[in-house]
Design an enzyme around this catalytic site. Structure first.
Site, PDB file in Angstrom:
ATOM      1  N   GLY A  97       0.762  -1.242   0.000  1.00 37.61           N
ATOM      2  CA  GLY A  97       0.000   0.000   0.000  1.00 37.61           C
ATOM      3  C   GLY A  97       0.785   1.280   0.000  1.00 37.61           C
ATOM      4  N   SER A 141       0.599  -5.826  -5.866  1.00 42.40           N
ATOM      5  CA  SER A 141      -0.216  -4.848  -5.165  1.00 42.40           C
ATOM      6  C   SER A 141       0.264  -3.425  -5.519  1.00 42.40           C
ATOM      7  CB  SER A 141      -0.173  -5.125  -3.662  1.00 42.40           C
ATOM      8  OG  SER A 141      -1.141  -4.379  -2.969  1.00 42.40           O
ATOM      9  N   ALA A 142       0.627  -2.618  -4.520  1.00 39.76           N
ATOM     10  CA  ALA A 142       1.124  -1.278  -4.825  1.00 39.76           C
ATOM     11  C   ALA A 142       2.367  -1.336  -5.696  1.00 39.76           C
ATOM     12  CB  ALA A 142       1.422  -0.521  -3.533  1.00 39.76           C
ATOM     13  N   ASP A 179      -9.822 -11.301  -3.844  1.00 42.54           N
ATOM     14  CA  ASP A 179      -9.059 -10.073  -3.594  1.00 42.54           C
ATOM     15  C   ASP A 179      -9.969  -8.872  -3.813  1.00 42.54           C
ATOM     16  OD1 ASP A 179      -7.182  -8.061  -3.320  1.00 42.54           O
ATOM     17  OD2 ASP A 179      -6.272  -8.411  -5.292  1.00 42.54           O
ATOM     18  N   HIS A 224      -5.882 -11.544  -1.306  1.00 41.23           N
ATOM     19  CA  HIS A 224      -4.810 -10.603  -1.619  1.00 41.23           C
ATOM     20  C   HIS A 224      -3.484 -11.136  -1.093  1.00 41.23           C
ATOM     21  CE1 HIS A 224      -3.392  -6.726  -2.955  1.00 41.23           C
ATOM     22  NE2 HIS A 224      -2.739  -6.574  -1.811  1.00 41.23           N
TER      23      HIS A 224
END
Length: 333
Positions: free
Chosen positions: A95, A171-172, A277, A307
Site C-alpha cells: 500500500g 499490489s502497490a 481479492d 490478496h
C-alpha cells in the site's frame, strides 16, 4: 443511504485500520510510527553456503535511502561459461506505506523467482508514504531503471542481458511497475541499452471514489478490508487529493493515452488477480483498458485466493512464477 455511504460505514465497523496494522499517524509532521516489525532477511553472497541464490544490497540514491537487493542464481555464478540472464526489476507491495525489500516474504519470493526462471532479480527499496507521498515511489522506480543502465555493479555487467528486462510488482508494487512502464515507454531512448519486454502486474492496486463490485462484496474481508485500502490511499496520495486522482484511478489523467507507446514498442503485459481479492475488479478494468488500446495483454485470474495469497500458499507462488517463466521464454519466440 447510498451504497457507497453504507459500505463505508460497514467497513469502518471491522476496526480501526491504523490499529490493524499497528500504525500511528502523526499529523503535525505527516509521518507514520510503524510499531509492527515484519521479519526480515539479510542478504548473503557467500558461495560456501548451501544456498541456491546469492543476494546483496546495492545503493541507488544515498540521499533518498533507496537501494536494490540483487538476486543471482548460485549455479550461474559458479559456471565458467555463464550465459546472460533476463533482468526482473521487482517492486514490493503493502500500500505504499509499509514494507521493505529486506522483508522475508519479499526476499523469499525473489529467491524463488531468480532460481526458477534463472534470472537476475533487482528488488527495489523505494520511499514510503506519507513521509514521501506519491509520486515519490514512481520517481524512485524511474531512477532505479536509469541506475541499471549506468551501474558498474559486477553482477549486472557480467550476468544481465540488458535487452531482456521485465518490470514486476505485486499490489502497490504492481502500480509502481505499471507507471514505470508507461513512463519509460515515452522516454525509451534515454534508457538504452535497457529494453523492457514485459510488465508483470500482480494484483495491481488502483481505486476510485465509485466503489467496485469486488470492493462492495469483500469490504469486510480479513486480509484486506476496504477501510485499509482507503487508509492507504489517504496516506499515499498528494495531500488534498481523493481516489479519483490519476495516481489511483486508472481512467483519469494521461496514463490511458500512453498505452499506445506500450503497444508500439511490443511490450507485453501480464495482469494477474484472484477472485477473493478486494482489488480484483480494478485488475480486470486494467485488462479491458489494455485490450481497448491494442496492447498484448495476458490475463490470469483465479477464482479462489485472497490478496497476496502467493506469500502464504507455496503452490500459488509456484504457479505464478511458472506462468511468468513461460511468458518470458515463449511469448516472444
Amino acid at each position: 443511504m447510498s451504497n457507497q455511504t453504507s459500505s463505508q460505514s460497514e467497513a469502518n465497523n471491522i476496526g480501526n485500520p491504523y490499529e490493524l496494522f499497528k500504525l500511528v499517524y502523526n499529523p503535525n509532521n505527516q509521518t507514520l510510527t510503524r510499531m509492527l516489525e515484519y521479519p526480515f532477511t539479510s542478504p548473503t553472497s557467500d558461495l560456501t553456503l548451501p544456498i541456491s541464490v546469492l543476494s546483496k544490497d546495492v545503493t541507488i540514491n544515498q540521499i533518498n535511502n533507496t537501494w536494490a537487493r540483487l538476486f543471482l542464481p548460485r549455479r550461474i555464478a559458479l559456471a565458467p561459461n555463464h550465459k546472460k540472464l533476463p533482468l526482473i526489476v521487482f517492486f514490493h507491495g503493502s500500500g505504499f506505506i509499509i514494507g521493505s525489500a529486506s522483508n522475508t516474504m519479499f526476499h523469499d519470493l525473489c529467491v524463488e523467482i531468480a532460481d526458477t526462471i534463472e534470472a537476475v532479480v533487482a528488488s527495489v527499496e523505494y520511499r514510503l508514504a506519507p513521509e514521501h507521498r506519491l509520486p515519490a515511489a514512481f520517481d524512485d522506480a524511474m531512477e532505479t531503471l536509469s541506475w541499471v543502465t549506468k551501474s558498474q555493479d559486477e553482477w549486472l555487467i557480467r550476468y544481465v542481458d540488458y535487452s531482456n528486462c521485465y518490470v514486476m510488482g505485486n499490489s502497490a508494487g504492481a502500480t509502481i511497475a505499471y507507471q514505470a512502464g508507461l513512463n519509460v515507454a515515452e522516454e525509451v531512448d534515454d534508457f538504452e541499452p535497457l529494453k523492457i519486454r514485459g510488465l508483470i502486474l500482480r494484483q495491481p492496486f488502483f481505486g476510485g471514489t465509485k466503489r467496485s463490485e469486488s470492493e462492495l462484496r469483500l469490504m469486510n474481508n480479513k486480509v484486506m478490508p476496504l477501510c485499509v485500502t482507503d487508509m492507504m490511499w489517504d496516506l499515499a496520495l498528494p495531500i488534498g487529493a481523493n481516489r479519483d486522482h490519476e495516481y489511483c484511478n486508472l481512467f483519469v489523467g494521461n496514463a490511458p493515452k500512453k498505452l499506445y507507446k506500450i503497444k508500439e514498442l511490443g511490450i507485453w503485459v501480464l495482469v494477474s488477480g484472484n477472485g477473493g481479492d478486494i482489488l480484483v475488479d480494478y485488475a480486470k478494468d486494467l485488462v479491458h483498458l489494455m485490450v481497448e488500446n491494442g496492447v498484448n495483454v495476458v490475463s490470469d485470474f483465479q477464482e479462489e485466493g485472497h490478496h497476496e495469497v502467493e506469500y502464504d500458499d507455496p503452490l500459488e507462488a509456484k504457479r505464478l512464477i511458472g506462468l511468468v517463466k513461460s511468458l518470458i521464454f515463449n511469448i516472444d519466440a
